[in-house]
Design a protein around this motif. Structure first.
Motif, PDB file in Angstrom:
ATOM      1  N   TYR A 230       0.774  -1.185   0.115  1.00  0.00           N
ATOM      2  CA  TYR A 230       0.091   0.113  -0.151  1.00  0.00           C
ATOM      3  C   TYR A 230       1.097   1.153  -0.141  1.00  0.00           C
ATOM      4  N   TYR A 231       0.735   2.238  -1.098  1.00  0.00           N
ATOM      5  CA  TYR A 231       1.384   3.479  -1.142  1.00  0.00           C
ATOM      6  C   TYR A 231       0.595   4.398  -0.707  1.00  0.00           C
ATOM      7  N   LYS A 232       0.994   5.595  -0.197  1.00  0.00           N
ATOM      8  CA  LYS A 232       0.135   6.786  -0.304  1.00  0.00           C
ATOM      9  C   LYS A 232      -0.150   7.511  -1.578  1.00  0.00           C
ATOM     10  N   ASP A 233      -1.275   7.791  -1.654  1.00  0.00           N
ATOM     11  CA  ASP A 233      -1.625   8.325  -2.959  1.00  0.00           C
ATOM     12  C   ASP A 233      -1.206   7.706  -4.429  1.00  0.00           C
ATOM     13  N   VAL A 234      -1.754   6.342  -4.154  1.00  0.00           N
ATOM     14  CA  VAL A 234      -1.522   5.367  -5.417  1.00  0.00           C
ATOM     15  C   VAL A 234      -2.035   5.929  -6.553  1.00  0.00           C
ATOM     16  N   HIS A 235      -3.118   6.396  -6.724  1.00  0.00           N
ATOM     17  CA  HIS A 235      -4.077   6.927  -7.927  1.00  0.00           C
ATOM     18  C   HIS A 235      -3.297   8.323  -8.496  1.00  0.00           C
ATOM     19  N   GLN A 236      -1.893   8.117  -8.700  1.00  0.00           N
ATOM     20  CA  GLN A 236      -1.074   9.216  -9.368  1.00  0.00           C
ATOM     21  C   GLN A 236      -0.657   8.816 -10.738  1.00  0.00           C
ATOM     22  N   PRO A 237      -1.138   9.479 -11.801  1.00  0.00           N
ATOM     23  CA  PRO A 237      -0.540   9.094 -13.259  1.00  0.00           C
ATOM     24  C   PRO A 237       0.958   9.163 -13.215  1.00  0.00           C
ATOM     25  N   THR A 238       1.572   8.178 -14.025  1.00  0.00           N
ATOM     26  CA  THR A 238       2.925   8.411 -14.071  1.00  0.00           C
ATOM     27  C   THR A 238       3.494   8.231 -15.554  1.00  0.00           C
ATOM     28  N   ALA A 239       4.602   8.636 -15.839  1.00  0.00           N
ATOM     29  CA  ALA A 239       5.130   8.326 -17.030  1.00  0.00           C
ATOM     30  C   ALA A 239       6.841   8.057 -16.958  1.00  0.00           C
ATOM     31  N   VAL A 240       7.102   6.750 -17.416  1.00  0.00           N
ATOM     32  CA  VAL A 240       8.639   6.464 -17.448  1.00  0.00           C
ATOM     33  C   VAL A 240       9.015   6.167 -18.795  1.00  0.00           C
TER      34      VAL A 240
END
Length: 777
Positions: A230-240
């Motif tokens: 479980y991460y804090k604020d998991v619903h964050q869009p990301t680009a790698v």
């Protein structure tokens, strides 16, 4: 007597696999897994050992090597038949050889052959793969190391030759497992849960963005190793963005940069204002022998919740299968009190007594049924996933994907990830896994909410990149998007640009007749310390997409898959890893001894269901009629408190008359079973018993001018909110249906009713009762 198939040699010596070491590195939502398998031949003759084992279906196997003494041999990826011939030639000539290949029938099963291991010799096999972590209903990221492999049922006449599996009860597996995982993320690691025994979580920095997880000593092979991170604020869009391999040719997959986009779409309120009130819901339940015990019992309870939660006006049917299949109705029927009760009667009688696991035939029958106009078909599949013709099944679902959505559920340890994920992926739906002591109901009800969401249509992805840079999609086109659920996109970026620009990707879609779009900005500057992880995942995605393509030019598809697999070093169904120790040539005296190394399987046993005692409702406060309909006086709270106080003692009903009543094993399911198809409850002794009251007590509290069913429905809703708020995901939809029924009843009794007047009663009761519980229970 236990038949130890493959457990001992002819000399009663243990099989040669001695232990497995697993090291995992989790970076955000991607895991790199390195497994080392230690072999030792204690016999007086050279042996060939065969080990069949499971891996996640979406894993990209990207490295395979063997170490014999001080010599390390790194395997090459080659076309599968060529690799097999090289292996056979090497073994027959006395060379040590190692072959790793994926099952042609199911991409989550691998076979490792260790050939010509001389007497007294040891060898270590190193296997590496990368995989994405699935997002669970509670936003946990699920990592699973499969160690349980149940025998796969191979239907009569099905194509292909499944890999032979030697399996034994988990307690008899003769090798050990050590496991550790290092987790790192830009966000805080909130917690890590597991059904396996773990050592205490170790944070590696003060920001708690890095953590170390270890499996406690003495792990038994009775379940997969599963972690929920479980991460804090998991619903964050990301680009790698990952740079290409320096030694690879520009313009190729490995020579160019590759981008991985993680999108979490949040639909605008305009498109989510209401859930669907129509649809054809088809439930397909596995009733093979492997579903016996707790699995089939939980499935029956889940079907009860599903049937009670369906919207009025929809159509439905229930199929069950084993070696044969059955259906409750010849065709899908309109949802009504009569049809719902007919279905529930049949569901209560269902047992795991239909033999094998032939899922293909019932699917063919379902797809042969004509779709009902204006009733989108939604298929729910429940199975423990132990089949041998996975690709044949998923191909059928893909062929019919334009006419339905498929939501799949893998039940128990050893469920095939290839089958469960494949059904959902090809059917534009969503997959869930229920393992250990997980409750099936919350996950299934979440999927029902997805099914009731308006279908997302006309999905397109556009890229805004600088001049000189082009994009080649590696992922198949997006066909489904669900509220708050992650969507992954991989793409190859060819070319370079000296300009510093704000690059972005835009996802456009149509929802409930409205056009929407979501944007994600990113930079072409490569992310550091990713190795070639993104490239390998992108290659795996491209390979899986090509493997499932139906085309007349199968030879061309196979050639492209082989080319991508060899170039990227990622396994496929058409290739294999081959490693040969060319300096080990020794003449073999006599034939090689052939040894199959067993994998753990579960013995089906009934699990003891736990039951709990629940507190009862006290008599209600006074309800009066006002200009906005029915409402409750705040001052009436004192009445509620004074009468209910004797009933609650530390959260347990302690009144002697109450405690003498036999309590049902699960009050929530008991209450749900009493709800009518319309959404209401009836005021009767059965409801009173669930509320831990007598029928007379419940009748006496009803206001004179309030209909009995209206009062019963209000009481049921208050009970749910007051005592089962933690299970809200399970009853949310049926409660919504109940409130709609209340509003409709009030609308029929007045010429010009105020908006949602009964909702005022509903919320007033909830506010007072929950307040009471917080202070007195």
């Amino acid at each position: 007597m236990v038949i130890r198939c493959g457990l001992v040699t002819v000399n009663k010596e243990p099989v040669p696999l001695k232990g497995i070491e697993v090291e995992v590195e989790v970076k955000d939502h991607v895991a790199t897994v390195v497994s080392t398998l230690h072999y030792e031949n204690k016999e007086d003759k050279a042996i060939e050992a065969i080990f069949v084992f499971p891996l996640p279906a979406d894993a990209a196997v990207c490295h395979f090597s063997a170490k014999v003494g001080q010599t390390e041999i790194v395997a090459d990826v080659k076309e599968k038949q060529e690799a097999r011939e090289e292996y056979d030639d090497a073994v027959s000539s006395g060379q040590q050889a190692f072959l790793l290949e994926e099952s042609e029938q199911s991409p989550d099963i691998f076979s490792l052959s260790v050939g010509s291991l001389p007497p007294g010799e040891s060898a270590s096999i190193r296997l590496e793969y990368v995989t994405e972590l699935a997002v669970e209903a509670d936003d946990g990221l699920r990592f699973c190391l499969p160690v349980v492999l149940n025998p796969r049922y191979q239907p009569q006449g099905s194509e292909g030759h499944g890999i032979q599996v030697t399996s034994v009860p988990a307690s008899l597996v003769p090798y050990s497992l050590s496991f550790s995982a290092r987790v790192s993320s830009p966000r805080q690691v909130s917690k890590v849960d597991s059904k396996c025994s773990l050592e205490p979580l170790q944070y590696l920095n003060k920001e708690q963005t890095q953590a170390l997880i270890k499996l406690a000593a003495g792990h038994k092979f009775e379940r997969d190793v599963e972690l929920l991170i479980y991460y804090k604020d998991v619903h964050q869009p990301t680009a790698v963005v990952e740079a290409g391999k320096p030694s690879a040719k520009p313009g190729t997959l490995m020579g160019d940069a590759v981008v991985m986009l993680s999108l979490y779409p949040e639909f605008p309120q305009a498109g989510m204002s209401s859930l669907a009130t129509s649809g054809e819901f088809v439930f397909l339940l596995d009733r093979s022998g492997s579903m016996q015990g707790a699995r089939i019992s939980s499935a029956r309870d889940t079907l009860l919740l599903l049937l009670k939660s369906l919207p009025v006006g929809c159509y439905f049917n229930i199929y069950s299968f084993g070696s044969s299949f059955e259906h409750i109705f010849p065709n899908s029927m309109e949802y009504s009190e009569k049809t719902m009760e007919q279905a529930l009667k049949k569901v209560k009688e269902m047992q795991a007594n239909l033999g094998g696991t032939e899922i293909l035939h019932p699917l063919q029958h379902i797809y042969s049924q004509t779709c009902i106009p204006s009733q989108p078909r939604q298929l729910f599949v429940f199975t423990d996933g132990e089949v041998g013709n996975t690709k044949e099944v998923t191909s059928l679902v893909k062929k019919n994907s334009n006419s339905h959505r498929c939501f799949s559920f893998g039940i128990g340890q050893g469920a095939s990830t290839a089958l469960i994920n494949g059904l959902a992926k090809e059917g534009r739906g969503h997959a869930q896994f229920i393992t250990g002591a997980d409750r099936m109901q919350p996950k299934v009800m979440q999927s029902l909410q997805f099914a009731l969401q308006p279908a997302v249509e006309d999905i397109s992805v556009t890229w805004d990149l600088p001049k000189g840079v082009s994009v080649t999609p590696l992922s198949p086109p997006l066909t489904n998007i669900f509220q708050g659920q992650r969507s992954l996109i991989y793409a190859q970026l060819t070319g370079q640009s000296s300009e510093e620009t704000d690059d972005c990707v835009t996802v456009k879609y149509s929802l409930a007749g409205h056009l929407f779009q979501s944007k994600l900005g990113f930079t072409l500057q490569p992310t550091e310390d990713t190795g070639l992880t993104v490239h390998r995942l992108g290659a795996r995605t491209l390979i899986r997409g090509l493997e499932t393509k139906e085309t007349e030019k199968d030879g061309e598809v196979k050639k492209k898959v082989v080319d991508v697999s060899i170039q990227s070093g990622v396994s496929s169904s058409f290739t294999a890893f081959i490693a040969i120790n060319k300096g080990s040539r020794e003449a073999i005296q006599g034939p090689l001894l052939h040894r199959r190394i067993p994998v753990g399987r579960l013995c089906s046993t009934s699990q003891r269901a736990s039951s709990a005692m629940f507190c009862a409702l006290g008599p209600p406060a006074k309800v009066e009629k006002g200009r906005r309909g029915l409402f409750m006086k705040k001052s009436a709270f004192c009445n509620l408190k004074s009468v209910a106080d004797p009933i609650f003692c530390g959260g347990v009903a302690c009144n002697s008359a109450e405690s003498s009543i036999e309590k049902p094993p699960d009050p929530l399911l008991q209450l749900v079973s009493l709800q009518k198809a319309s959404g209401c409850w009836e005021l009767n002794p059965a409801l009173a018993a669930v509320l831990h009251k007598t029928n007379k007590q419940v009748e006496q509290t009803k206001p004179a001018k309030v209909n009995g069913n209206v009062w019963a429905t209000v009481l049921a809703l208050v009970w749910l909110h007051g005592l089962k708020l933690d299970a809200q995901v399970e009853w949310k939809l049926l409660a919504r249906k109940a409130v709609s029924w209340l509003v409709a009843q009030n609308g029929n009794s007045r010429r010009d009713p105020p908006p949602h007047p009964f909702v005022f009663v509903y919320h007033e009761w909830i506010t007072l009762f929950v307040c009471f519980l917080k202070h007195h229970v």
